[in-house]
Scaffold this motif. Structure first.
Motif, mmCIF file in Angstrom:
data_model
loop_
_atom_site.group_PDB
_atom_site.id
_atom_site.type_symbol
_atom_site.label_atom_id
_atom_site.label_comp_id
_atom_site.label_asym_id
_atom_site.label_seq_id
_atom_site.Cartn_x
_atom_site.Cartn_y
_atom_site.Cartn_z
ATOM 1 N N LYS A 45 -12.019 66.896 21.812
ATOM 2 C CA LYS A 45 -12.112 65.911 20.735
ATOM 3 C C LYS A 45 -11.198 64.718 20.997
ATOM 4 C CE LYS A 45 -11.581 65.394 15.731
ATOM 5 N NZ LYS A 45 -11.198 66.057 14.457
ATOM 6 N N LYS A 46 -9.969 64.999 21.450
ATOM 7 C CA LYS A 46 -8.996 63.942 21.733
ATOM 8 C C LYS A 46 -9.521 62.998 22.818
ATOM 9 C CE LYS A 46 -4.439 63.264 23.792
ATOM 10 N NZ LYS A 46 -3.252 63.939 24.393
ATOM 11 N N HIS A 47 -10.044 63.565 23.918
ATOM 12 C CA HIS A 47 -10.533 62.749 25.023
ATOM 13 C C HIS A 47 -11.811 62.000 24.651
ATOM 14 C CE1 HIS A 47 -7.594 64.938 27.440
ATOM 15 N NE2 HIS A 47 -7.801 64.044 28.400
ATOM 16 N N THR A 48 -12.616 62.579 23.799
ATOM 17 C CA THR A 48 -13.837 61.899 23.350
ATOM 18 C C THR A 48 -13.496 60.662 22.532
ATOM 19 O OG1 THR A 48 -15.036 64.012 23.303
ATOM 20 C CG2 THR A 48 -15.996 62.169 22.075
ATOM 21 N N ILE A 49 -12.494 60.797 21.657
ATOM 22 C CA ILE A 49 -12.044 59.655 20.853
ATOM 23 C C ILE A 49 -11.501 58.557 21.771
ATOM 24 C CG2 ILE A 49 -10.329 58.893 19.169
ATOM 25 C CD1 ILE A 49 -10.607 61.660 17.847
ATOM 26 N N GLN A 50 -10.718 58.951 22.778
ATOM 27 C CA GLN A 50 -10.172 57.982 23.726
ATOM 28 C C GLN A 50 -11.289 57.261 24.484
ATOM 29 O OE1 GLN A 50 -6.955 57.364 22.781
ATOM 30 N NE2 GLN A 50 -6.393 57.348 24.945
ATOM 31 N N LYS A 51 -12.314 58.027 24.854
ATOM 32 C CA LYS A 51 -13.429 57.430 25.595
ATOM 33 C C LYS A 51 -14.149 56.388 24.730
ATOM 34 C CE LYS A 51 -17.682 58.534 28.107
ATOM 35 N NZ LYS A 51 -18.585 59.604 28.596
ATOM 36 N N GLN A 52 -14.347 56.708 23.461
ATOM 37 C CA GLN A 52 -15.008 55.755 22.571
ATOM 38 C C GLN A 52 -14.187 54.466 22.416
ATOM 39 O OE1 GLN A 52 -18.118 55.987 21.378
ATOM 40 N NE2 GLN A 52 -18.200 57.866 22.611
ATOM 41 N N LYS A 53 -12.864 54.616 22.428
ATOM 42 C CA LYS A 53 -11.983 53.440 22.340
ATOM 43 C C LYS A 53 -12.179 52.531 23.555
ATOM 44 C CE LYS A 53 -7.584 53.758 23.336
ATOM 45 N NZ LYS A 53 -6.134 54.089 23.290
ATOM 46 N N TYR A 54 -12.214 53.143 24.748
ATOM 47 C CA TYR A 54 -12.387 52.341 25.971
ATOM 48 C C TYR A 54 -13.789 51.732 26.045
ATOM 49 C CZ TYR A 54 -8.032 54.495 27.493
ATOM 50 O OH TYR A 54 -6.733 54.908 27.575
ATOM 51 N N ILE A 55 -14.788 52.463 25.571
ATOM 52 C CA ILE A 55 -16.146 51.906 25.529
ATOM 53 C C ILE A 55 -16.177 50.695 24.586
ATOM 54 C CG2 ILE A 55 -18.514 52.352 24.757
ATOM 55 C CD1 ILE A 55 -18.174 55.226 25.780
ATOM 56 N N GLY A 56 -15.432 50.782 23.481
ATOM 57 C CA GLY A 56 -15.335 49.647 22.557
ATOM 58 C C GLY A 56 -14.696 48.434 23.220
ATOM 59 N N TYR A 57 -13.638 48.666 24.016
ATOM 60 C CA TYR A 57 -13.010 47.569 24.754
ATOM 61 C C TYR A 57 -14.009 46.925 25.714
ATOM 62 C CZ TYR A 57 -8.455 49.361 23.169
ATOM 63 O OH TYR A 57 -7.381 49.773 22.417
ATOM 64 N N GLN A 58 -14.781 47.765 26.415
ATOM 65 C CA GLN A 58 -15.752 47.247 27.376
ATOM 66 C C GLN A 58 -16.836 46.430 26.675
ATOM 67 O OE1 GLN A 58 -15.628 47.592 30.932
ATOM 68 N NE2 GLN A 58 -17.044 45.900 30.539
ATOM 69 N N ASN A 59 -17.282 46.902 25.512
ATOM 70 C CA ASN A 59 -18.298 46.160 24.751
ATOM 71 C C ASN A 59 -17.762 44.800 24.297
ATOM 72 O OD1 ASN A 59 -20.143 48.244 25.013
ATOM 73 N ND2 ASN A 59 -19.579 49.203 23.065
ATOM 74 N N THR A 60 -16.485 44.771 23.927
ATOM 75 C CA THR A 60 -15.862 43.509 23.522
ATOM 76 C C THR A 60 -15.822 42.525 24.685
ATOM 77 O OG1 THR A 60 -14.481 44.642 21.884
ATOM 78 C CG2 THR A 60 -13.776 42.460 22.580
ATOM 79 N N ILE A 61 -15.454 43.019 25.869
ATOM 80 C CA ILE A 61 -15.419 42.165 27.060
ATOM 81 C C ILE A 61 -16.809 41.643 27.387
ATOM 82 C CG2 ILE A 61 -15.075 42.212 29.571
ATOM 83 C CD1 ILE A 61 -12.671 44.033 29.101
ATOM 84 N N ASP A 62 -17.810 42.520 27.302
ATOM 85 C CA ASP A 62 -19.183 42.121 27.625
ATOM 86 C C ASP A 62 -19.737 41.104 26.630
ATOM 87 O OD1 ASP A 62 -19.122 43.849 29.791
ATOM 88 O OD2 ASP A 62 -20.102 45.498 28.710
ATOM 89 N N SER A 63 -19.366 41.247 25.365
ATOM 90 C CA SER A 63 -19.953 40.390 24.327
ATOM 91 C C SER A 63 -19.229 39.060 24.169
ATOM 92 C CB SER A 63 -19.968 41.125 22.979
ATOM 93 O OG SER A 63 -18.654 41.469 22.585
#
Length: 521
Positions: free
Chosen positions: A196-214
């Motif tokens: 659960k902890k690592h899944t939450i962390q992964k979603q955070k990094y995916i959010g950062y990547q989406n911000t960079i892309d957008s």
């Protein structure tokens, strides 16, 4: 053995003395007081329209005096300044016993970046009045001040990709362990918690990547969003801001600054435009290092009518034999052609080609000759199977003119470091201001840097001008603007805004009239 003994702490003094008697007449605290009183703060953008209800606000002049004193004495922390107000006799005199809360102090700096920039302009005008600004030679450069954001909390696409790959590997490992686990409920709970902890962390990094892309940004800093990871020196990087400065050569006084999060390549034009406005003319020479060597910026300087001396960077790509580098090809402006070291002529078809370099696009012409393939010096000249190709930028003539100016004025160019590095040495080495005190947004960083350069300019002025002469000048201005300030405050007090209805305050009217009579007498 005899020693020098102090007085009894419980003994009352025979003659009472004021706090003013404890401050020497030549103490620079008096100059700080006069300087702030001599500037017209309402025009600078400081907030004066406080509501009548509630606790009264501190006057902006008191907080500005506190900050200037603090920066001149290497104190920037709001909590440190709050503490000094209670124990520092100089600040007790300067603020007349006021002790602002650290939040009030910090908010004043944070909320007034534009007004603080105008205070810096006031220091430049003061230096100009005393002829400390030469206005004929300036030098521009940048320095990096570390932001309140760690490298750990700065992310770019490659770093995000590495983090996600690491998490995916760990999740695969945990899921495999969970599948093999049989019967041990506690162990399963531990593994599930890690998943659960690592899944939450992964979603955070995916959010950062989406911000960079957008958004198109290249980096994300979580503590100070506008800061960027920048190369500082010797391949060492820091999450920092770039501070662009223009320094006058006469007494090494900065006349302009700008806080950015970009490199130097596109900074020269804006610096020159502002320097022209500040000095009031374009009859000066500006010196820069090779980081500012950009064709479009030469074009900007040419349109402004300003002569620049910009260091010439080394050639990025060499020919197999250095004697055949592009600098040895002679350009003929009449025929729009190049002559190579083998005395062959390279011509162009006249077409322009767009060449992208980062975010900028430059128009280029191509020059070549069919004689390359049969030339006996071919292998010394190029590795291109089709023969040698020369690219000429649309700004090539301006780049060449800069080279000629450098050759003719090299001794002037050599002064660059001595001029522009002087403020950096004082600010970063002597004062230890190698980092930005504020956080969150470039505007807050600009307020901090504005106070740094205001303090630096005042230090130069205090050192260069006779104190009595400076006091006389500031006293005249302080008297004039003090009278205007009293009028402003009286007239502002004439109206009390309650329930959106203006009620006249008769008691303040006579006071305001008296000030008007004084000025118009």
């Amino acid at each position: 053995m005899k020693f020098i003994n102090g007085t009894n702490r419980n003994q009352l003094p025979l003659f009472a003395s004021s706090i003013d008697d404890a401050i020497a007449q030549d103490n620079e605290i008096r100059l700080i007081d006069l300087f702030v009183d001599s500037i017209k703060l309402p025009d600078f953008g400081f907030t004066f329209d406080f509501v009548e209800n509630g606790r009264p606000a501190y006057h902006p002049s008191d907080l500005l005096k506190l900050f200037i004193y603090g920066y001149l004495n290497r104190m920037r922390s709001s909590r440190t300044l709050e503490k000094e107000c209670s124990r520092n006799i100089e600040l007790m005199w300067l603020l007349k016993g006021l002790v602002p809360d650290h939040n009030t102090i910090a908010n004043f700096r944070k909320n007034n970046p534009k007004a603080i920039a105008r205070v810096f302009r006031a220091t430049v005008k003061l230096a100009s009045h005393f002829e400390l600004i030469g206005g004929s030679l300036v030098a521009g450069d940048s320095t990096k001040l570390r932001a309140q954001n760690s490298k750990k909390n700065n992310f770019n696409p490659n770093k995000i990709e590495r983090h996600i790959a690491y998490i995916d590997a760990k999740l695969e490992e945990y899921n495999s362990a969970l599948a093999k686990e049989d019967g041990d409920v506690l162990e399963k709970q531990i593994i599930a918690k890690k998943i659960k902890k690592h899944t939450i962390q992964k979603q955070k990094y995916i959010g950062y990547q989406n911000t960079i892309d957008s958004t198109g940004v290249t980096q994300i800093s979580t503590s100070d969003p506008d800061s960027r990871q920048i190369m500082t020196r010797n391949n060492i990087s820091e999450v920092a801001y770039t501070i662009q400065t223009t320094v006058d050569a006469l007494h090494n006084i900065p006349i302009d600054f700008k806080v950015t999060n970009e490199n130097d390549s596109k900074a020269m034009g804006g610096m020159l435009r502002r320097a022209k406005n500040i000095l009031g003319h374009n009859n000066f020479t500006a010196i820069y290092d090779k980081g500012y060597h950009t064709g479009s910026e030469f074009d900007y300087a040419n349109r402004l009518g300003i002569d620049v001396l910009v260091a010439i960077p080394g050639v990025s790509a060499h020919a197999p034999d250095l004697a055949f580098d592009v600098e040895h090809f002679k350009y003929n402006i009449t025929t729009d052609s190049y002559t190579c070291p083998a005395n062959e002529t390279l011509t162009t078809n006249g077409n322009w080609y767009a060449k992208k370099n980062g975010k900028s696009i430059t128009q280029m012409k191509h020059y070549k000759t069919t004689a390359c393939l049969t030339c006996e010096l071919y292998k010394k000249c190029t590795k291109n199977a089709k023969g040698r190709l020369i690219e000429r930028s649309q700004y090539a003539h301006l780049i060449y003119e800069n080279k000629v100016r450098i050759d003719n004025n090299y001794e002037i160019y050599r002064k660059r470091q001595a001029i522009v590095e002087h403020p950096y040495g004082v600010i970063k080495r002597q004062w230890d201001f190698y980092y930005i005190m504020t956080k969150k947004t470039i505007k807050h960083a600009s307020a901090d840097v504005g106070l740094i350069f205001s303090a630096y300019n005042l230090r130069r002025i205090f050192n260069l001008i006779d104190q009595n002469l400076l006091k006389q000048y500031l006293k005249v201005l302080a008297l004039y603007f003090g009278t205007l300030r009293a009028i402003f405050e009286d007239f502002y007090g004439l109206f009390c805004f309650t329930n959106r209805k203006a009620t006249f305050k008769q008691k303040n009217f006579n006071c305001s009239l008296n000030h008007i009579y004084l000025l118009t007498d």
